[in-house]
Design a protein around this motif. Structure first.
Motif, PDB file in Angstrom:
ATOM      1  N   LYS A 126      48.120  63.214  40.617  1.00 42.48           N
ATOM      2  CA  LYS A 126      48.580  64.142  41.649  1.00 42.48           C
ATOM      3  C   LYS A 126      48.715  63.469  43.015  1.00 42.48           C
ATOM      4  O   LYS A 126      49.409  63.992  43.893  1.00 42.48           O
ATOM      5  CB  LYS A 126      47.613  65.325  41.762  1.00 42.48           C
ATOM      6  N   SER A 127      48.030  62.338  43.201  1.00 42.05           N
ATOM      7  CA  SER A 127      48.060  61.671  44.512  1.00 42.05           C
ATOM      8  C   SER A 127      49.345  60.866  44.679  1.00 42.05           C
ATOM      9  O   SER A 127      50.026  60.536  43.713  1.00 42.05           O
ATOM     10  CB  SER A 127      46.849  60.748  44.668  1.00 42.05           C
ATOM     11  N   ALA A 128      49.672  60.559  45.931  1.00 38.78           N
ATOM     12  CA  ALA A 128      50.896  59.816  46.223  1.00 38.78           C
ATOM     13  C   ALA A 128      50.796  58.391  45.696  1.00 38.78           C
ATOM     14  O   ALA A 128      49.715  57.800  45.680  1.00 38.78           O
ATOM     15  CB  ALA A 128      51.136  59.808  47.732  1.00 38.78           C
ATOM     16  N   PRO A 129      51.899  57.813  45.245  1.00 38.56           N
ATOM     17  CA  PRO A 129      51.883  56.421  44.753  1.00 38.56           C
ATOM     18  C   PRO A 129      51.370  55.466  45.824  1.00 38.56           C
ATOM     19  O   PRO A 129      51.713  55.580  47.003  1.00 38.56           O
ATOM     20  CB  PRO A 129      53.359  56.159  44.432  1.00 38.56           C
ATOM     21  N   GLY A 130      50.539  54.542  45.414  1.00 39.16           N
ATOM     22  CA  GLY A 130      49.999  53.560  46.349  1.00 39.16           C
ATOM     23  C   GLY A 130      48.727  53.990  47.047  1.00 39.16           C
ATOM     24  O   GLY A 130      48.118  53.201  47.767  1.00 39.16           O
ATOM     25  N   ASN A 131      48.298  55.242  46.864  1.00 37.91           N
ATOM     26  CA  ASN A 131      47.057  55.707  47.482  1.00 37.91           C
ATOM     27  C   ASN A 131      45.848  55.029  46.844  1.00 37.91           C
ATOM     28  O   ASN A 131      45.878  54.648  45.674  1.00 37.91           O
ATOM     29  CB  ASN A 131      46.919  57.219  47.359  1.00 37.91           C
ATOM     30  N   SER A 132      44.777  54.919  47.617  1.00 39.80           N
ATOM     31  CA  SER A 132      43.555  54.315  47.106  1.00 39.80           C
ATOM     32  C   SER A 132      42.949  55.187  46.014  1.00 39.80           C
ATOM     33  O   SER A 132      42.958  56.414  46.119  1.00 39.80           O
ATOM     34  CB  SER A 132      42.543  54.136  48.237  1.00 39.80           C
ATOM     35  N   PRO A 133      42.398  54.561  44.954  1.00 42.58           N
ATOM     36  CA  PRO A 133      41.711  55.353  43.917  1.00 42.58           C
ATOM     37  C   PRO A 133      40.342  55.845  44.359  1.00 42.58           C
ATOM     38  O   PRO A 133      39.697  56.618  43.655  1.00 42.58           O
ATOM     39  CB  PRO A 133      41.592  54.360  42.756  1.00 42.58           C
ATOM     40  N   ILE A 134      39.878  55.394  45.530  1.00 45.24           N
ATOM     41  CA  ILE A 134      38.588  55.823  46.054  1.00 45.24           C
ATOM     42  C   ILE A 134      38.764  57.154  46.776  1.00 45.24           C
ATOM     43  O   ILE A 134      39.756  57.388  47.456  1.00 45.24           O
ATOM     44  CB  ILE A 134      38.005  54.770  47.013  1.00 45.24           C
ATOM     45  N   ARG A 135      37.784  58.043  46.623  1.00 47.52           N
ATOM     46  CA  ARG A 135      37.921  59.415  47.095  1.00 47.52           C
ATOM     47  C   ARG A 135      38.120  59.514  48.611  1.00 47.52           C
ATOM     48  O   ARG A 135      38.872  60.359  49.089  1.00 47.52           O
ATOM     49  CB  ARG A 135      36.682  60.214  46.664  1.00 47.52           C
ATOM     50  N   ARG A 136      37.417  58.691  49.386  1.00 41.60           N
ATOM     51  CA  ARG A 136      37.526  58.781  50.840  1.00 41.60           C
ATOM     52  C   ARG A 136      37.052  57.486  51.487  1.00 41.60           C
ATOM     53  O   ARG A 136      36.500  56.619  50.816  1.00 41.60           O
ATOM     54  CB  ARG A 136      36.708  59.958  51.370  1.00 41.60           C
ATOM     55  N   LEU A 137      37.242  57.360  52.793  1.00 41.45           N
ATOM     56  CA  LEU A 137      36.832  56.156  53.520  1.00 41.45           C
ATOM     57  C   LEU A 137      35.331  55.919  53.422  1.00 41.45           C
ATOM     58  O   LEU A 137      34.880  54.805  53.150  1.00 41.45           O
ATOM     59  CB  LEU A 137      37.236  56.281  54.995  1.00 41.45           C
ATOM     60  N   CYS A 138      34.524  56.956  53.664  1.00 43.14           N
ATOM     61  CA  CYS A 138      33.078  56.770  53.704  1.00 43.14           C
ATOM     62  C   CYS A 138      32.367  58.035  53.244  1.00 43.14           C
ATOM     63  O   CYS A 138      32.790  59.146  53.589  1.00 43.14           O
ATOM     64  CB  CYS A 138      32.631  56.408  55.129  1.00 43.14           C
ATOM     65  N   THR A 139      31.308  57.853  52.467  1.00 41.16           N
ATOM     66  CA  THR A 139      30.474  58.957  52.004  1.00 41.16           C
ATOM     67  C   THR A 139      29.046  58.717  52.466  1.00 41.16           C
ATOM     68  O   THR A 139      28.494  57.632  52.258  1.00 41.16           O
ATOM     69  CB  THR A 139      30.517  59.071  50.468  1.00 41.16           C
ATOM     70  N   VAL A 140      28.457  59.705  53.130  1.00 44.10           N
ATOM     71  CA  VAL A 140      27.143  59.580  53.753  1.00 44.10           C
ATOM     72  C   VAL A 140      26.077  60.212  52.855  1.00 44.10           C
ATOM     73  O   VAL A 140      26.167  61.402  52.550  1.00 44.10           O
ATOM     74  CB  VAL A 140      27.126  60.256  55.139  1.00 44.10           C
ATOM     75  N   PRO A 141      25.052  59.457  52.420  1.00 44.93           N
ATOM     76  CA  PRO A 141      24.008  60.032  51.568  1.00 44.93           C
ATOM     77  C   PRO A 141      23.029  60.890  52.370  1.00 44.93           C
ATOM     78  O   PRO A 141      23.005  60.852  53.605  1.00 44.93           O
ATOM     79  CB  PRO A 141      23.300  58.798  51.009  1.00 44.93           C
ATOM     80  N   VAL A 142      22.233  61.656  51.660  1.00 39.48           N
ATOM     81  CA  VAL A 142      21.119  62.378  52.279  1.00 39.48           C
ATOM     82  C   VAL A 142      20.044  61.352  52.639  1.00 39.48           C
ATOM     83  O   VAL A 142      19.722  60.479  51.830  1.00 39.48           O
ATOM     84  CB  VAL A 142      20.541  63.438  51.324  1.00 39.48           C
ATOM     85  N   ILE A 143      19.511  61.450  53.847  1.00 38.19           N
ATOM     86  CA  ILE A 143      18.456  60.526  54.280  1.00 38.19           C
ATOM     87  C   ILE A 143      17.245  61.329  54.729  1.00 38.19           C
ATOM     88  O   ILE A 143      17.378  62.301  55.491  1.00 38.19           O
ATOM     89  CB  ILE A 143      18.937  59.604  55.419  1.00 38.19           C
ATOM     90  N   GLN A 144      16.083  60.929  54.268  1.00 39.06           N
ATOM     91  CA  GLN A 144      14.841  61.600  54.633  1.00 39.06           C
ATOM     92  C   GLN A 144      13.945  60.649  55.418  1.00 39.06           C
ATOM     93  O   GLN A 144      14.110  59.431  55.366  1.00 39.06           O
ATOM     94  CB  GLN A 144      14.118  62.073  53.372  1.00 39.06           C
ATOM     95  N   ASN A 145      12.996  61.214  56.152  1.00 41.40           N
ATOM     96  CA  ASN A 145      12.027  60.372  56.848  1.00 41.40           C
ATOM     97  C   ASN A 145      10.873  60.037  55.907  1.00 41.40           C
ATOM     98  O   ASN A 145      10.891  60.384  54.721  1.00 41.40           O
ATOM     99  CB  ASN A 145      11.534  61.053  58.130  1.00 41.40           C
ATOM    100  N   SER A 146       9.862  59.375  56.434  1.00 40.76           N
ATOM    101  CA  SER A 146       8.749  58.927  55.591  1.00 40.76           C
ATOM    102  C   SER A 146       7.937  60.094  55.027  1.00 40.76           C
ATOM    103  O   SER A 146       7.191  59.917  54.063  1.00 40.76           O
ATOM    104  CB  SER A 146       7.839  57.986  56.393  1.00 40.76           C
ATOM    105  N   ASP A 147       8.085  61.285  55.627  1.00 42.64           N
ATOM    106  CA  ASP A 147       7.421  62.482  55.099  1.00 42.64           C
ATOM    107  C   ASP A 147       8.322  63.259  54.147  1.00 42.64           C
ATOM    108  O   ASP A 147       8.016  64.403  53.785  1.00 42.64           O
ATOM    109  CB  ASP A 147       6.986  63.400  56.247  1.00 42.64           C
ATOM    110  N   LEU A 148       9.461  62.642  53.788  1.00 40.42           N
ATOM    111  CA  LEU A 148      10.435  63.244  52.876  1.00 40.42           C
ATOM    112  C   LEU A 148      11.053  64.516  53.433  1.00 40.42           C
ATOM    113  O   LEU A 148      11.436  65.419  52.683  1.00 40.42           O
ATOM    114  CB  LEU A 148       9.823  63.495  51.493  1.00 40.42           C
TER     115      LEU A 148
END
Length: 333
Positions: A126-148
């Protein structure tokens, strides 16, 4: 590029299509344990950025972990420059930026990361020809502190207009919030941590190494990404935790703010390109002060940069902030 020496990294650890970039904040962290965890996770290779001070254990570590390439910097450079440098040393389509005081709680399997953040076969059709197969530029994970406790790692921009003629005509502020659902949009990757599409990252020009304050460096990368039509979103599929405390952001308006402002906030989008109107210079100079010749040179240089990249803009900051409230995460990762 900064001067450096590369040690090790002769062998490929896996073929998952994901490499790791490890930034070192200092402190004595269990490096062998960390590299063992990254090895088990199945990353193609690991680029470990080392400071100018010699490491007595690098030879031993490079023998034990042949998939790790140690980049020994001759001089101290900021985190954005380190990431730019490390990207040149990898070939994987995806790379995961981590710090040495972060630990992967779950979702760190490289093969799963590669599968999660690649478009499916149906989506590729469905994507345009030549588009990257990666979903997006950057994906940010969930980050917790030392106390979770989950940290407010997602950022939303807001625009406000000053009523005083001597202030910048438009200014931006940011609000931080904790991730709640999958694929929520974020202005920039918190602390630079994220899973990046290498091809898009290079095409974007990476981080602006001339911005010495990490906050304005991230703000510039984030705004430029969104203004040029890229996406940065959070994910619930990968969770990390700091062993200590997250570094506080220095949001003071230093010299880097002026460059950030001129390249991201000042441009006006019309039809199919962006430019900086000349009429903005008086208010810009009244706010910055100093030598008028130096202020004009700074204004002119950045105006030329915007003009040269004008057609890469898909919107300006006014349009971006207006559309942001309408942007919602979807059910896909």
């Amino acid at each position: 590029m900064p001067s450096y020496t590369a040690v090790g990294g002769a062998l490929r650890g896996a073929s998952t299509g994901v490499s790791a970039i490890l930034l070192n904040r200092g402190g004595r962290y269990p490096r062998r344990t960390l590299f063992t965890e990254l090895e088990k996770a199945g990353f193609d290779c690991v680029i470990s950025l080392e400071g100018p001070n010699d490491r007595y254990d690098l030879e031993e570590l490079s023998d034990r972990f042949p998939f790790v390439r140690f980049i020994i910097l001759k001089d101290t450079i900021n985190s954005g420059e380190q990431i730019n440098l490390a990207v040149r040393e990898i070939e994987s389509p995806l790379f995961f930026v981590l710090w040495n005081d972060l630990r992967i709680l779950y979702g760190g399997d490289a093969a799963k990361i590669s599968a999660w953040f690649r478009l499916s076969g149906e989506e590729l059709l469905k994507s345009a020809p030549g588009n990257s197969p990666i979903r997006r530029l950057c994906t940010v994970p969930v980050i917790q502190n030392s106390d979770l406790e989950t940290l407010p790692t997602l950022t939303t921009p807001a625009l406000y207009r000053s009523k005083l003629f001597w202030k910048f005509r438009n200014a931006v502020k940011t609000l931080h919030f904790s991730p709640q659902i999958e694929a929520q949009p974020s202005l920039y990757p918190f602390d630079g941590v994220g899973i990046y599409d290498r091809e898009r990252f290079i095409r974007m020009g990476g981080f602006d190494g001339t911005l010495k304050n990490p906050y304005w460096q991230l703000m510039d990368f984030g705004f430029r990404s969104h203004l040029w039509g890229e996406e940065i979103r959070g994910t619930q599929l990968v969770r990390l935790s700091y062993e200590g405390e997250a570094e506080p952001e220095d949001t003071s308006a230093d010299a880097g703010y002026r460059r950030f402002y001129l390249r991201n906030v000042a441009p006006v989008f019309r039809k199919d390109s962006a430019h900086i109107p000349l009429r903005l210079f008086p208010s810009y100079f009244c706010k910055t002060g100093g030598d008028p010749v130096a202020a004009w040179e700074e204004f002119r240089e950045n105006r030329q940069w915007v003009s040269a990249n004008g057609r890469r803009f898909k919107r300006d900051v006014r349009i971006l902030t207006g559309l942001w409230e309408q942007a919602t995460g979807d059910s896909e990762p």
